[in-house]
Design a protein around this motif. Structure first.
Motif, short mmCIF file in Angstrom:
data_model
loop_
_atom_site.label_atom_id
_atom_site.label_comp_id
_atom_site.label_asym_id
_atom_site.label_seq_id
_atom_site.Cartn_x
_atom_site.Cartn_y
_atom_site.Cartn_z
N GLN A 22 0.83 -1.21 0.00
CA GLN A 22 0.00 0.00 0.00
C GLN A 22 0.87 1.27 0.00
OE1 GLN A 22 -2.73 0.25 3.26
NE2 GLN A 22 -3.73 2.08 2.48
N ALA A 25 2.44 1.70 -3.41
CA ALA A 25 1.44 2.17 -4.37
C ALA A 25 1.17 3.66 -4.18
CB ALA A 25 0.15 1.37 -4.22
N LYS A 26 1.10 4.12 -2.94
CA LYS A 26 0.87 5.55 -2.69
C LYS A 26 2.03 6.39 -3.19
CE LYS A 26 -2.19 5.20 1.29
NZ LYS A 26 -2.35 5.45 2.72
N TYR A 29 1.88 6.42 -6.99
CA TYR A 29 0.76 7.27 -7.39
C TYR A 29 1.13 8.74 -7.29
CZ TYR A 29 -3.80 9.56 -7.22
OH TYR A 29 -4.86 10.39 -7.45
N TYR A 41 -5.68 5.22 -8.90
CA TYR A 41 -4.93 4.60 -7.80
C TYR A 41 -5.06 3.08 -7.80
CZ TYR A 41 -3.50 3.17 -3.16
OH TYR A 41 -2.90 2.51 -2.13
N GLU A 42 -6.26 2.58 -8.06
CA GLU A 42 -6.49 1.13 -8.05
C GLU A 42 -5.67 0.43 -9.14
OE1 GLU A 42 -7.99 -0.70 -5.72
OE2 GLU A 42 -8.25 1.19 -4.65
N ARG A 45 -2.11 0.36 -7.80
CA ARG A 45 -1.98 -0.62 -6.72
C ARG A 45 -1.94 -2.04 -7.28
NH1 ARG A 45 -5.03 -3.74 -3.91
NH2 ARG A 45 -6.99 -2.93 -4.69
N GLN A 49 1.22 -4.67 -6.98
CA GLN A 49 1.06 -6.02 -6.44
C GLN A 49 1.57 -7.07 -7.41
OE1 GLN A 49 -3.15 -6.09 -5.51
NE2 GLN A 49 -2.70 -6.08 -3.32
#
Length: 112
Positions: A22, A25-26, A29, A41-42, A45, A49
């Motif tokens: 997480q 990913a942030k 982003y 964002y999804e 992420r 992953q």
């Protein structure tokens, strides 16, 4: 810089303790948000992953799990590529610091 390089940079900055999917990913982003475009964002992420899972399968891989669920770090023990990458990122950071020099105050003194 592509997502792959950005993920590896975040892992390099995180060090031995590793960082969660997480948080990676942030960071990725935020690196890609601009005034004109905002990525989903999804999607980022999911990409992070998949990238981490794909690159942490073998003992010779560049990325390894820390033992905590969802936390990853660079595999500096088993991968010469990871050690070399850490050196390259550190060299880039040193070069960036050298480029940033303080500016001289060239304003005029009004009370002289």
């Amino acid at each position: 810089m592509g997502y792959d390089q950005q993920i590896l940079k975040v892992l390099t900055d995180a060090g031995e303790g590793g960082v969660s999917v997480q948080a990676i990913a942030k960071h990725v982003y935020n690196m890609n948000c601009t005034f004109f475009t905002q990525p989903d964002y999804e999607d980022i992420r999911g990409y992070v992953q998949q990238f981490l899972l794909r690159n942490s399968k073998s003992s010779q891989s560049l990325i390894e799990s820390t033992g905590r669920r969802g936390y990853y770090r660079l595999n500096t023990e088993g991968s010469a590529d990871a050690r070399q990458m850490m050196l390259q990122f550190r060299d880039e950071q040193i070069e960036e610091k050298e480029v940033e020099k303080p500016q001289q105050d060239l304003s005029l003194d009004l009370f002289a």
